[in-house]
Write an enzyme that holds these catalytic residues in place. Structure first.
Site, PDB file in Angstrom:
ATOM      1  N   SER A  67       0.833  -1.198   0.000  1.00 33.81           N
ATOM      2  CA  SER A  67       0.000   0.000   0.000  1.00 33.81           C
ATOM      3  C   SER A  67       0.877   1.262   0.000  1.00 33.81           C
ATOM      4  CB  SER A  67      -0.967  -0.041   1.189  1.00 33.81           C
ATOM      5  OG  SER A  67      -2.017   0.874   1.023  1.00 33.81           O
ATOM      6  N   ASP A  94      -9.446  -5.237  -4.993  1.00 33.03           N
ATOM      7  CA  ASP A  94      -8.806  -4.031  -4.470  1.00 33.03           C
ATOM      8  C   ASP A  94      -9.030  -2.868  -5.433  1.00 33.03           C
ATOM      9  OD1 ASP A  94      -7.196  -2.142  -3.247  1.00 33.03           O
ATOM     10  OD2 ASP A  94      -5.323  -3.239  -3.532  1.00 33.03           O
ATOM     11  N   HIS A 138      -7.806  -5.554  -0.596  1.00 35.34           N
ATOM     12  CA  HIS A 138      -6.574  -4.848  -0.235  1.00 35.34           C
ATOM     13  C   HIS A 138      -5.918  -5.464   1.010  1.00 35.34           C
ATOM     14  CE1 HIS A 138      -3.911  -1.429  -0.566  1.00 35.34           C
ATOM     15  NE2 HIS A 138      -4.159  -1.043   0.667  1.00 35.34           N
TER      16      HIS A 138
END
Length: 315
Positions: free
Chosen positions: A164, A255, A287
Site C-alpha cells: 500500500s 482491491d 486490499h
C-alpha cells in the site's frame, strides 16, 4: 467554548483516521504493538534499533533461524503500509508477516518505522525512509555498527518492498537510489504489494478519484496534486531510472488499487527501463488481504511467490 472546539472535526477519513480542529488525532486501528521476539515456531529473531535519536527514526530487524556468517543472506528493506498515517513497523500483523517472510525467504529484513502524517506530513516519511536506506548501506563498509547487518547480509542482494503506502515508498526509494546513488549495495529487486498510487485522470475502477485525491493532499498538504510524481510515478521523467533489475507487482482482484498496479506494470515495461517486471493477481481478494488473513491459502501462495522472488537466480 474550548470543549466545543476540541470536538470540531477538521478531517474525517473514517474508519481509518480523524483529525480535530484542536490538533488531536484519532486513529481507529493500527495502534497495537508487539515487542521483538524469538518466534517459537520458526526461530526467527527480531530486535529494534534506533537509527536517528534526533528524529526517533527506528526499525525492527529480523534474522532467520541460526544464520551462518559464511553464507550471506539477501536483505529486504520493508516499508509498512497504512496510508502514511496508521499502522507501524511494530504492529502485530506486520510483525507476524515479516516473521513468516524472513523464514520462508531465508532473508534478513529491516522494517522501517518512519514518522507518520498528519503530525509529520509528507515528505517526512520519504526522508525518514531514505535515511534508513542510507543507514543500511553504511553497513557494507566499516561505517555501520549493527552486527546483524554486518555479519549476515550480502549487500549485492538487497531488495525494497512494501504494501500500500509502503509500496509507494519502496518505488520512490528505488527512484532516489537511481538519481542520487547508494554506495556499497546493489538493489536487485523490488516487491510492490497493492501499491498506493494515483493520478489526476482516474483509470479502471477508481471512479472519479476525488476521495483518493483528497486523502493524498491530507497526508501531503504541500504536494502539487494527484500528478505529483511521488504519487503518480508514470508521469515522472525519471520513471525509467528505477534502479533494480526486476520488479514484482502484487495486486488483488477486489482491491480498488488493482488497476493502478496493472498500469504501473505496463508503463514500466514500456518506459525504456531495462529490467523485468512481473505481476501476480490474486482472485477473490481485497486490499492487503495477506495481512488480515495470513493463514488463508491465497496468502500462503503470495508469501511463497515473494520468497521465491528474493532467491531466484541466486546461487
Amino acid at each position: 467554548m474550548a470543549s466545543s472546539i476540541a470536538e470540531e472535526i477538521a478531517h474525517d477519513f473514517s474508519p481509518f483516521i480523524r483529525v480535530y480542529k484542536d490538533g488531536r488525532v484519532e486513529r481507529f486501528f493500527g495502534n497495537d504493538v508487539v515487542p521483538p521476539s524469538i518466534n517459537p515456531d520458526t526461530g526467527v529473531q527480531s530486535k529494534d534499533v534506533v537509527i536517528d535519536p534526533e528524529t526517533g527514526l527506528s526499525a525492527r530487524l529480523y534474522i532467520p533461524k541460526i544464520p551462518n556468517p559464511r553464507h550471506k543472506l539477501p536483505l529486504l528493506v520493508y516499508f509498512h503500509g497504512g496510508g502514511f498515517c496508521i499502522e507501524t513497523a511494530f504492529s502485530p500483523m506486520y510483525h507476524n508477516y515479516l516473521n513468516s517472510l524472513a523464514t520462508e525467504g531465508n532473508a534478513v529484513i529491516v522494517s522501517v518505522e518512519y514518522r507518520r502524517a498528519p503530525e509529520h506530513p509528507l515528505p517526512i516519511a520519504y526522508n525518514d525512509s531514505w535515511a534508513a536506506v542510507k543507514w543500511v548501506a553504511s553497513h557494507s563498509s566499516a561505517g555501520g555498527g549493527e552486527v546483524w547487518l554486518k555479519e549476515y547480509v550480502d549487500f549485492d542482494r538487497v531488495f525494497f518492498a512494501g504494501d500500500s503506502a509502503g509500496g509507494n515508498i519502496a518505488h520512490n526509494m528505488a527512484i532516489r537510489v537511481g538519481s542520487d546513488g547508494l554506495d556499497g549495495v546493489k538493489i536487485v529487486g523490488m516487491v510492490l504489494i497493492h501499491p498506493y498510487f494515483g493520478g489526476k485522470d482516474p483509470i479502471g475502477s477508481e471512479g472519479d478519484g476525488a476521495a483518493t485525491d483528497k486523502f493524498w493532499l491530507f497526508v501531503y498538504p504541500s504536494s502539487s496534486g494527484s500528478d505529483d510524481p511521488l504519487f503518480n510515478p508514470v508521469v515522472d521523467p525519471k520513471f525509467s531510472s528505477v534502479v533494480c533489475d526486476k520488479v514484482l507487482v502484487c495486486v488483488a482482484e477486489k482491491d480498488f488499487l488493482k488497476d493502478r498496479g496493472w498500469y504501473y506494470k505496463e508503463e514500466l515495461g514500456r518506459s525504456g527501463w531495462e529490467g523485468v517486471v512481473e505481476i501476480m493477481e490474486v482472485a477473490g481478494e481485497d486490499h492487503v488481504f495477506h495481512l488480515i488473513k495470513p493463514t488463508c491459502e491465497n496468502a500462503a501462495a503470495m508469501l511463497k511467490r515473494v520468497a521465491c522472488f528474493l532467491n531466484e537466480n541466486n546461487a
